[in-house]
Design a protein around this motif. Structure first.
Motif, PDB file in Angstrom:
ATOM      1  N   VAL A 133      27.229   8.594   8.330  1.00 25.46           N
ATOM      2  CA  VAL A 133      26.594   7.743   7.312  1.00 25.46           C
ATOM      3  C   VAL A 133      25.599   8.527   6.471  1.00 25.46           C
ATOM      4  N   ALA A 134      24.763   9.326   7.122  1.00 24.27           N
ATOM      5  CA  ALA A 134      23.663   9.999   6.423  1.00 24.27           C
ATOM      6  C   ALA A 134      23.756  11.516   6.494  1.00 24.27           C
ATOM      7  N   GLY A 135      24.958  12.050   6.744  1.00 24.26           N
ATOM      8  CA  GLY A 135      25.089  13.500   6.856  1.00 24.26           C
ATOM      9  C   GLY A 135      24.778  14.224   5.569  1.00 24.26           C
ATOM     10  N   GLY A 136      25.211  13.674   4.427  1.00 20.13           N
ATOM     11  CA  GLY A 136      24.926  14.323   3.155  1.00 20.13           C
ATOM     12  C   GLY A 136      23.444  14.359   2.829  1.00 20.13           C
ATOM     13  N   ALA A 137      22.725  13.304   3.225  1.00 22.46           N
ATOM     14  CA  ALA A 137      21.282  13.269   2.962  1.00 22.46           C
ATOM     15  C   ALA A 137      20.517  14.196   3.887  1.00 22.46           C
ATOM     16  N   LEU A 138      21.036  14.417   5.083  1.00 25.44           N
ATOM     17  CA  LEU A 138      20.364  15.286   6.046  1.00 25.44           C
ATOM     18  C   LEU A 138      20.684  16.764   5.841  1.00 25.44           C
ATOM     19  N   ALA A 139      21.651  17.074   4.990  1.00 23.86           N
ATOM     20  CA  ALA A 139      22.028  18.471   4.776  1.00 23.86           C
ATOM     21  C   ALA A 139      20.879  19.243   4.124  1.00 23.86           C
ATOM     22  N   PRO A 140      20.527  20.406   4.667  1.00 15.70           N
ATOM     23  CA  PRO A 140      19.403  21.161   4.085  1.00 15.70           C
ATOM     24  C   PRO A 140      19.713  21.776   2.731  1.00 15.70           C
ATOM     25  N   HIS A 141      20.995  22.002   2.407  1.00 13.46           N
ATOM     26  CA  HIS A 141      21.381  22.609   1.130  1.00 13.46           C
ATOM     27  C   HIS A 141      22.513  21.794   0.522  1.00 13.46           C
ATOM     28  N   ASP A 142      22.791  22.107  -0.716  1.00 14.38           N
ATOM     29  CA  ASP A 142      23.926  21.482  -1.396  1.00 14.38           C
ATOM     30  C   ASP A 142      25.215  22.022  -0.777  1.00 14.38           C
ATOM     31  N   PRO A 143      26.078  21.163  -0.218  1.00  9.50           N
ATOM     32  CA  PRO A 143      27.282  21.686   0.443  1.00  9.50           C
ATOM     33  C   PRO A 143      28.287  22.312  -0.520  1.00  9.50           C
ATOM     34  N   LEU A 144      28.134  22.056  -1.817  1.00  9.17           N
ATOM     35  CA  LEU A 144      29.077  22.609  -2.798  1.00  9.17           C
ATOM     36  C   LEU A 144      28.499  23.786  -3.577  1.00  9.17           C
ATOM     37  N   ALA A 145      27.223  24.101  -3.385  1.00  6.35           N
ATOM     38  CA  ALA A 145      26.584  25.187  -4.136  1.00  6.35           C
ATOM     39  C   ALA A 145      27.068  26.538  -3.614  1.00  6.35           C
ATOM     40  N   GLN A 146      27.519  27.404  -4.531  1.00  4.60           N
ATOM     41  CA  GLN A 146      28.040  28.713  -4.172  1.00  4.60           C
ATOM     42  C   GLN A 146      26.997  29.796  -4.486  1.00  4.60           C
ATOM     43  N   HIS A 147      26.862  30.723  -3.555  1.00  3.78           N
ATOM     44  CA  HIS A 147      25.926  31.854  -3.709  1.00  3.78           C
ATOM     45  C   HIS A 147      26.674  33.130  -3.308  1.00  3.78           C
ATOM     46  N   PRO A 148      27.323  33.785  -4.259  1.00  4.12           N
ATOM     47  CA  PRO A 148      28.112  34.982  -3.917  1.00  4.12           C
ATOM     48  C   PRO A 148      27.290  36.087  -3.267  1.00  4.12           C
ATOM     49  N   VAL A 149      25.990  36.104  -3.488  1.00  7.12           N
ATOM     50  CA  VAL A 149      25.170  37.153  -2.887  1.00  7.12           C
ATOM     51  C   VAL A 149      25.074  36.971  -1.373  1.00  7.12           C
ATOM     52  N   ASP A 150      25.170  35.747  -0.891  1.00  8.14           N
ATOM     53  CA  ASP A 150      24.990  35.446   0.538  1.00  8.14           C
ATOM     54  C   ASP A 150      26.319  35.200   1.251  1.00  8.14           C
ATOM     55  N   MET A 151      27.394  35.804   0.776  1.00  6.77           N
ATOM     56  CA  MET A 151      28.698  35.543   1.383  1.00  6.77           C
ATOM     57  C   MET A 151      28.779  36.106   2.803  1.00  6.77           C
ATOM     58  N   LEU A 152      29.346  35.305   3.701  1.00  4.05           N
ATOM     59  CA  LEU A 152      29.672  35.706   5.068  1.00  4.05           C
ATOM     60  C   LEU A 152      28.459  36.283   5.800  1.00  4.05           C
ATOM     61  N   HIS A 153      27.330  35.608   5.652  1.00  5.56           N
ATOM     62  CA  HIS A 153      26.140  36.004   6.389  1.00  5.56           C
ATOM     63  C   HIS A 153      26.083  35.249   7.714  1.00  5.56           C
ATOM     64  N   GLY A 154      25.481  35.869   8.700  1.00  4.39           N
ATOM     65  CA  GLY A 154      25.342  35.250  10.000  1.00  4.39           C
ATOM     66  C   GLY A 154      24.215  34.232  10.030  1.00  4.39           C
ATOM     67  N   PRO A 155      23.970  33.632  11.179  1.00  7.43           N
ATOM     68  CA  PRO A 155      22.888  32.647  11.298  1.00  7.43           C
ATOM     69  C   PRO A 155      21.535  33.274  10.986  1.00  7.43           C
ATOM     70  N   SER A 156      20.717  32.484  10.278  1.00  9.61           N
ATOM     71  CA  SER A 156      19.375  32.925   9.910  1.00  9.61           C
ATOM     72  C   SER A 156      18.489  31.695   9.804  1.00  9.61           C
TER      73      SER A 156
END
Length: 343
Positions: free
Chosen positions: A28-51
Motif C-alpha cells: 500500500v505505502a511502498g512507494g511513499a516509503l522509498a528513500p529515492h525515486d525508483p525510476l531515477a537513473q544515475h549512470p555514475v552510480d551504476m552497479l554499486h554495492g550496499p552503502s
C-alpha cells in the motif's frame, strides 16, 4: 469464526500473519516509503554495492534497488490478488450452482473446468496478452480464468457433502428457499475450505505473476516489479552475483508465509473440538454426571462384568414329582375336599 480463533492460537499462524501484514503495508505505502525515486537513473552510480545512501546497492542504470523493491511490491501483490479474485468469482459460483441447479448446469460446468485444467498457465497468459494487448489487467484475467477450476473443484466437493446433511434436507422439506439454505447452512461450512484454497492460490498466483513480469508481460518496464528486477539482475551476475537474491528472497518469504498460513487454517479446521465432529461417548466405568439442583439423583445400579450361571436361571422354582402340591392359600377346607375325592 471458531476456525479463525483456533488459527490465531497457533504460533506459526501469528508469524505468517505478521509477515503478510508487513508485505501488505509495503504494497500500500511502498512507494511513499522509498528513500529515492525508483525510476531515477544515475549512470555514475551504476552497479554499486550496499552503502549508506543505497542500503541494497544500485542496478545497471544506477537506480536504487531498495526503492525499486518497495515500489514493486504493490504491483506484484495487487496483480496476484486480482487474479485470485477473478478465479473466486469464476469458480465458487459455478461450483455451488452445479450442485443445486440440476444435471444440465452440472455437466456444462464440469466440462468447462476439465477444459481449463489442461491449459498451461504461462502459454495461455501469453496468448491472451497477445490478443488483448500487453497489460496487467489482461494478464491477470487470463490467470484468473485458469485458477477458476481449482475453486470450482473445492467448492463443489464441499457442497456435495453438505447437500446430503440431515439439517439441509430438513430445511428443504420445511419449504426454505435455496438462497436461504446456501446463506445459512452451506456458506459457513465452505468458508474455511475456501480460505485455505485462497492462501495457496495467492502464493501460486504470485509466482506466476513474477514469471510473467520476468518475461516482460503484464507490467511494462521501467515500472518496478519483483519479476522484472530478477530478470534485469541476471544479466549482470559477473558484477553483482548477489543481486538476484534480493527480489528472489522477497518472493520466497511471501509465498512461504502464505503456505504456512494455509496449513495453519487447514489444521485448525480439522483439529479436535470441531463442532462437526460428534462427541465421544463415555467409556465403561466413567462416573455419571451429577444431577442438577432440584432433581432427584437416581439410585446407582451396579452392573457386574460376569453374571454367574445360577443367577441367569429363572427365579421361579420347578416342582419335582416327589414334592407335595403347592399350597394355594385357600385354607384347610381345600385339603379336606382333596382327601374326600381321593379317598
Amino acid at each position: 469464526m471458531r476456525t479463525l480463533r483456533r488459527t490465531w492460537r497457533l504460533p506459526s499462524a501469528r508469524i505468517s500473519l505478521a509477515v503478510l501484514a508487513l508485505v501488505g503495508l509495503l504494497a500500500v505505502a511502498g512507494g511513499a516509503l522509498a528513500p529515492h525515486d525508483p525510476l531515477a537513473q544515475h549512470p555514475v552510480d551504476m552497479l554499486h554495492g550496499p552503502s549508506a545512501a543505497h542500503p541494497l546497492g544500485t542496478d545497471y542504470l544506477g537506480r536504487d534497488v531498495l526503492s525499486r523493491l518497495l515500489a514493486g511490491t504493490g504491483s506484484s501483490i495487487v496483480g496476484a490478488l486480482e487474479a485470485v479474485g477473478a478465479a473466486m468469482l469464476l469458480g465458487i459460483v459455478p461450483g455451488i450452482a452445479s450442485v443445486w441447479l440440476g444435471r444440465t448446469v452440472e455437466w456444462t460446468a464440469q466440462r468447462a473446468a476439465d477444459t481449463l485444467m489442461i491449459m498451461p498457465f504461462t502459454v495461455f497468459a501469453i496468448a491472451v496478452v497477445g490478443a488483448l494487448g500487453n497489460g496487467m489487467h489482461q494478464a491477470m484475467l487470463a490467470l484468473g480464468v485458469l485458477f477458476a477450476p481449482l475453486y470450482f473443484r473445492v467448492t463443489r466437493a464441499a457442497a456435495l457433502g453438505l447437500k446430503q446433511a440431515q439439517y439441509v434436507e430438513a430445511a428443504e422439506l420445511m419449504g426454505a428457499s435455496r438462497w436461504w439454505i446456501l446463506r445459512t447452512h452451506v456458506w459457513g461450512k465452505i468458508l474455511p475450505t475456501v480460505a485455505v484454497t485462497t492462501a495457496q492460490a495467492v502464493g501460486q498466483a504470485l509466482l506466476v505473476v513474477a514469471s510473467l513480469t520476468f518475461l516482460g508481460l503484464g507490467v511494462q518496464p521501467p515500472a518496478p516489479t519483483w519479476g522484472g528486477m530478477l530478470a534485469s539482475d541476471l544479466g549482470y551476475l559477473a558484477q553483482q552475483p548477489w543481486a538476484p537474491l534480493i527480489p528472489g528472497a522477497a518472493i520466497m518469504i511471501t509465498v512461504g508465509a502464505l503456505d504456512i498460513l494455509a496449513d495453519a487454517v487447514r489444521d485448525s479446521g480439522t483439529a479436535a473440538g470441531d463442532p462437526r465432529v460428534p462427541a465421544r461417548a463415555p467409556s465403561a466405568g466413567t462416573a455419571a454426571p451429577a444431577p442438577s439442583l432440584g432433581t432427584a439423583a437416581p439410585a446407582p445400579v451396579a452392573i457386574p462384568d460376569h453374571v454367574p450361571e445360577a443367577e441367569e436361571e429363572s427365579a421361579e422354582p420347578v416342582a419335582s414329582p416327589s414334592d407335595p402340591a403347592p399350597r394355594t392359600g385357600h385354607g384347610p377346607s381345600e385339603e379336606v375336599e382333596q382327601r374326600v375325592t381321593t379317598g
